[in-house]
Design a protein around this motif. Sequence first.
Motif, short mmCIF file in Angstrom:
data_model
loop_
_atom_site.label_atom_id
_atom_site.label_comp_id
_atom_site.label_asym_id
_atom_site.label_seq_id
_atom_site.Cartn_x
_atom_site.Cartn_y
_atom_site.Cartn_z
N TYR A 104 0.84 -1.20 0.00
CA TYR A 104 0.00 0.00 0.00
C TYR A 104 0.87 1.25 0.00
N CYS A 105 0.46 2.26 -0.72
CA CYS A 105 1.13 3.54 -0.57
C CYS A 105 0.29 4.45 0.30
N LYS A 106 0.97 5.33 0.98
CA LYS A 106 0.31 6.31 1.85
C LYS A 106 0.92 7.67 1.59
N ALA A 107 0.08 8.68 1.61
CA ALA A 107 0.56 10.05 1.40
C ALA A 107 -0.09 10.97 2.41
N ASN A 108 0.69 11.83 3.01
CA ASN A 108 0.15 12.86 3.89
C ASN A 108 -0.07 14.11 3.04
N VAL A 109 -1.33 14.32 2.68
CA VAL A 109 -1.69 15.33 1.69
C VAL A 109 -2.15 16.62 2.35
N ILE A 110 -1.61 17.74 1.90
CA ILE A 110 -2.05 19.05 2.36
C ILE A 110 -3.34 19.40 1.63
N ILE A 111 -4.40 19.68 2.41
CA ILE A 111 -5.74 19.77 1.81
C ILE A 111 -6.34 21.17 1.83
N ASN A 112 -5.54 22.18 2.21
CA ASN A 112 -6.07 23.54 2.12
C ASN A 112 -4.97 24.48 1.60
N PRO A 113 -5.35 25.59 0.99
CA PRO A 113 -4.34 26.45 0.33
C PRO A 113 -3.30 27.01 1.29
N SER A 114 -3.66 27.26 2.53
CA SER A 114 -2.70 27.85 3.46
C SER A 114 -1.72 26.82 4.00
N GLY A 115 -2.00 25.54 3.72
CA GLY A 115 -1.07 24.50 4.15
C GLY A 115 -1.16 24.13 5.60
N THR A 116 -2.23 24.49 6.26
CA THR A 116 -2.33 24.24 7.70
C THR A 116 -3.01 22.92 8.03
N TRP A 117 -3.62 22.27 7.04
CA TRP A 117 -4.32 21.01 7.28
C TRP A 117 -3.76 19.94 6.35
N SER A 118 -3.54 18.75 6.91
CA SER A 118 -3.12 17.62 6.09
C SER A 118 -3.82 16.37 6.58
N PHE A 119 -3.87 15.38 5.72
CA PHE A 119 -4.60 14.14 6.02
C PHE A 119 -3.90 12.99 5.35
N ASP A 120 -3.88 11.84 6.03
CA ASP A 120 -3.28 10.64 5.46
C ASP A 120 -4.27 9.93 4.54
N TYR A 121 -3.84 9.67 3.33
CA TYR A 121 -4.63 8.89 2.38
C TYR A 121 -3.87 7.61 2.02
N TRP A 122 -4.63 6.55 1.77
CA TRP A 122 -4.06 5.25 1.41
C TRP A 122 -4.54 4.84 0.02
N GLY A 123 -3.67 4.12 -0.67
CA GLY A 123 -4.09 3.48 -1.90
C GLY A 123 -4.84 2.20 -1.62
N GLN A 124 -5.31 1.56 -2.68
CA GLN A 124 -6.12 0.36 -2.52
C GLN A 124 -5.29 -0.91 -2.35
N GLY A 125 -4.00 -0.80 -2.61
CA GLY A 125 -3.11 -1.94 -2.44
C GLY A 125 -2.85 -2.67 -3.75
N THR A 126 -1.66 -3.22 -3.86
CA THR A 126 -1.29 -4.03 -5.02
C THR A 126 -0.56 -5.28 -4.52
N GLN A 127 -0.93 -6.42 -5.06
CA GLN A 127 -0.37 -7.69 -4.59
C GLN A 127 1.01 -7.93 -5.20
N VAL A 128 1.95 -8.27 -4.35
CA VAL A 128 3.28 -8.72 -4.79
C VAL A 128 3.48 -10.14 -4.27
N THR A 129 3.71 -11.06 -5.19
CA THR A 129 3.93 -12.45 -4.84
C THR A 129 5.29 -12.89 -5.36
N VAL A 130 6.12 -13.39 -4.46
CA VAL A 130 7.45 -13.87 -4.84
C VAL A 130 7.47 -15.38 -4.63
N ALA A 131 7.51 -16.10 -5.73
CA ALA A 131 7.44 -17.56 -5.66
C ALA A 131 8.01 -18.15 -6.93
N SER A 132 8.50 -19.38 -6.79
CA SER A 132 9.03 -20.06 -7.97
C SER A 132 7.99 -21.05 -8.49
#
Length: 122
Positions: A94-122
């Motif tokens: 999953y990726c996560k980003a702390n996004v600034i959500i107002n023009p003055s830069g005083t508010w931020s919020f953590d957003y997450w992606g939906q996830g991507t599967q990584v499988t390591v196998a032979s």
Amino acid sequence: QVQLVESGGGLVQPGGSLKLSCVASGSIFGINTMGWYRQAPGNQREAVATISRGGSINYADSVKGRFTISRDNAKNAVYLQMNSLKPEDTAVYYCKANVIINPSGTWSFDYWGQGTQVTVAS
């Protein structure tokens, strides 16, 4: 109003490589720290790598020397180059980003992606 979309996961043999990408879109006035996290079945979500807006980087001990995180601030994107992959790297990433959500830069919020599967196998 903010979406994170990941791509690049898949099935790879041990020792192989994958590159994950994550792009943020929507009402964004800047992004502070971005990062990659992973969760394997039965385990808690754990931090893999993080990168600050200024480029300071932290890695989990388990991936140091094998994974490289980078970001493109102009594209609101973060990447994870994964080399020398091991079966124990298998997880949903999953990726996560702390996004600034107002023009003055005083508010931020953590957003997450939906996830991507990584499988390591032979």
